[in-house]
Design a protein around this motif. Sequence first.
Motif, PDB file in Angstrom:
ATOM      1  N   ASP A   1       0.987  -1.185   0.031  1.00  0.00           N
ATOM      2  CA  ASP A   1      -0.118  -0.099   0.047  1.00  0.00           C
ATOM      3  C   ASP A   1       0.864   1.352   0.133  1.00  0.00           C
ATOM      4  O   ASP A   1       0.429   2.384  -0.147  1.00  0.00           O
ATOM      5  N   ARG A   2       2.203   1.080   0.109  1.00  0.00           N
ATOM      6  CA  ARG A   2       2.931   2.260   0.009  1.00  0.00           C
ATOM      7  C   ARG A   2       2.804   2.927  -1.314  1.00  0.00           C
ATOM      8  O   ARG A   2       2.791   2.192  -2.477  1.00  0.00           O
ATOM      9  N   PRO A   3       2.607   4.321  -1.475  1.00  0.00           N
ATOM     10  CA  PRO A   3       2.199   4.901  -2.598  1.00  0.00           C
ATOM     11  C   PRO A   3       3.131   4.829  -3.756  1.00  0.00           C
ATOM     12  O   PRO A   3       2.809   4.461  -5.125  1.00  0.00           O
ATOM     13  N   GLU A   4       4.686   4.684  -3.560  1.00  0.00           N
ATOM     14  CA  GLU A   4       5.498   4.569  -4.620  1.00  0.00           C
ATOM     15  C   GLU A   4       5.659   3.285  -5.284  1.00  0.00           C
ATOM     16  O   GLU A   4       5.849   3.089  -6.179  1.00  0.00           O
ATOM     17  N   VAL A   5       5.230   2.153  -4.029  1.00  0.00           N
ATOM     18  CA  VAL A   5       5.224   0.768  -4.606  1.00  0.00           C
ATOM     19  C   VAL A   5       3.942   0.598  -5.409  1.00  0.00           C
ATOM     20  O   VAL A   5       4.098  -0.043  -6.626  1.00  0.00           O
ATOM     21  N   ARG A   6       2.976   1.095  -4.761  1.00  0.00           N
ATOM     22  CA  ARG A   6       1.668   0.921  -5.674  1.00  0.00           C
ATOM     23  C   ARG A   6       1.763   1.720  -7.148  1.00  0.00           C
ATOM     24  O   ARG A   6       1.408   0.732  -8.234  1.00  0.00           O
ATOM     25  N   ALA A   7       2.518   2.743  -7.087  1.00  0.00           N
ATOM     26  CA  ALA A   7       2.667   3.412  -8.648  1.00  0.00           C
ATOM     27  C   ALA A   7       3.607   2.377  -9.155  1.00  0.00           C
ATOM     28  O   ALA A   7       3.445   2.332 -10.607  1.00  0.00           O
ATOM     29  N   ALA A   8       4.393   1.821  -8.717  1.00  0.00           N
ATOM     30  CA  ALA A   8       5.442   1.127  -9.641  1.00  0.00           C
ATOM     31  C   ALA A   8       4.765  -0.417 -10.091  1.00  0.00           C
ATOM     32  O   ALA A   8       5.241  -0.565 -11.257  1.00  0.00           O
ATOM     33  N   LEU A   9       4.059  -0.774  -8.882  1.00  0.00           N
ATOM     34  CA  LEU A   9       3.185  -2.014  -9.613  1.00  0.00           C
ATOM     35  C   LEU A   9       2.256  -1.600 -10.876  1.00  0.00           C
ATOM     36  O   LEU A   9       2.158  -2.405 -11.798  1.00  0.00           O
ATOM     37  N   GLU A  10       1.808  -0.356 -10.657  1.00  0.00           N
ATOM     38  CA  GLU A  10       0.936  -0.019 -11.735  1.00  0.00           C
ATOM     39  C   GLU A  10       1.672   0.407 -12.988  1.00  0.00           C
ATOM     40  O   GLU A  10       1.078  -0.034 -14.224  1.00  0.00           O
ATOM     41  N   SER A  11       2.649   1.283 -12.840  1.00  0.00           N
ATOM     42  CA  SER A  11       3.152   1.911 -14.167  1.00  0.00           C
ATOM     43  C   SER A  11       4.624   1.551 -14.318  1.00  0.00           C
ATOM     44  O   SER A  11       4.975   2.080 -15.217  1.00  0.00           O
TER      45      SER A  11
END
Length: 495
Positions: free
Chosen positions: A107-117
């Motif tokens: 749920d960490r924002p940077e991790v979530r963003a990396a998983l998505e994009s």
Amino acid sequence: MGRAPSLSRRLFRAVLAFALAGIVTFSLVIAGICYASLERDAAARLAGEAQRAARLLDGLPVGEQEAMLAGQLDDAVRITLVAPDGAVLFDSATASQDLGGLPSHADRPEVRAALESGEGAAVRRSDTQGGDTVYAAAALADGSVVRLAETRESLVAFFLDGLVAPLAAALVIAAVLVLVLSRLLTRSLMRPLDQLDAARPLEGEAYAEMVPLLARIDSQQRTLRAQNEELARAESLRRDFSANVSHEMKTPLQVIAGYAELMANGMVPPGDVARFSGVIYEESQAMRALIDDVLTLSRLDEQGAGTAQAPVDLAGAAARAARRLAKPAADAGVSVEVDAEGPAMVRGSEALIEQMAYNLVDNAVRYNHPGGEVRVTVRLEDAAGAEAGAGARDGAGAAGAGGEDGEARAASGPVAVLMVDDTGPGIPPQAREKVFERFFRLDKSRSKETGGTGLGLAIVKHVALTHGGSVSAGDAPGGGTRLTVRLPAIAPGAE
Ligand code: ATP
Ligand code: MG
């Protein structure tokens, strides 16, 4: 009285305050700009490193990734490897046996963003370290995410660490410069003030803001100078006057003393006693007249304009003076005519105004020839002085109240005009001002003969001036002299 404020101290304080405020503001802005740009650079660098780490890890089998990361250890950068489900596989800040205790990082924002994009970044304030932590994450081919974190000092810390010392140095230098600058500024600002000549404040350069003040000082200086000159002039006139009076007294006194001595010593034949006594009588009469004139003048000098302010009819005064001179005029074979349409009221002393008219008619009779004429005219002119301005002003010599502005003052209301014309020899233009001076006589010997002392017209001028008027000498229409006196009149019906 309190201590006078110092201009240089005030300037120093003002300039210093401005300079300090400027320096501090400037350094804060610069520090802010540097910090922002450093932060931007650092974030970009970290993102690049995260990408590079991801590509590096992509080529390695799963078991070796942790070993590779462990070998990369760098104190400043924290490396975390997060599995696609959020479990932490590796963290350089956590011992490997404690990894199981870490919460899911999915749920960490940077991790979530990396998983998505494929990549992600975030900045979080870390309260414990008093700075910001910058995170950059990049996704690996297998869906896990490598994350780099770097903690940076806060703006305040950045500022305190790097900028305080140069800032302090700049402030000290600025204070010194300001001190010198304010000294110079004060000196250059003060120069026009220092160079001010209190006696002539409007000469030389001065600030526009100071001009009203300087103009006031200037006008006061002028008034003072004028007053001093007037005092000096009056003093010298008085000295001349006393000297002249003594001189004029000496002659008749010598004659009287000489004749009286001869008579006392019995050296005068009885037949001549009457003639000698007659001379003594005449000389004493001359002395009495002189003393009368001197007393009149000194009374005028003392009282000035403070003479009686009663309404006086100038026409009546002139007629009385002419009547008193009827006998001497008849003796001289001169006719005297008074021409007045009606009363001409002025304000002042009746005795002085009659004396003034008397002196004028007396001259007109005396400086005339047998069979000559004297015409005395009195009339009122309106405020504009329209009626007979030309006739009244053709004299070259004019003595106005208060000098040059006498005419202007006389023209501000109705004016009573007294004109005395004769058929005598006239007064040459160059003497038309001098005849009003005390003891001035055109032709000393002839005047002596006629018994004059040269005070008559001085009294006329003095009376005219103390009554707010003027007097001038000019040509009479039929040849001879015209003496004109103009006095401010009381408007008919005003009283
Ligand atoms: P006094 O003091 O007795 O009047 P004064 O007549 O000599 O003596 P002012 O009346 O002051 O003195 O006159 C000054 C001089 O001006 C006279 O001596 C005379 O020379 C000249 N003067 C005055 N009035 C006339 C006139 N109407 N015509 C020609 N000369 C005149
Ligand atoms: Mg006279």
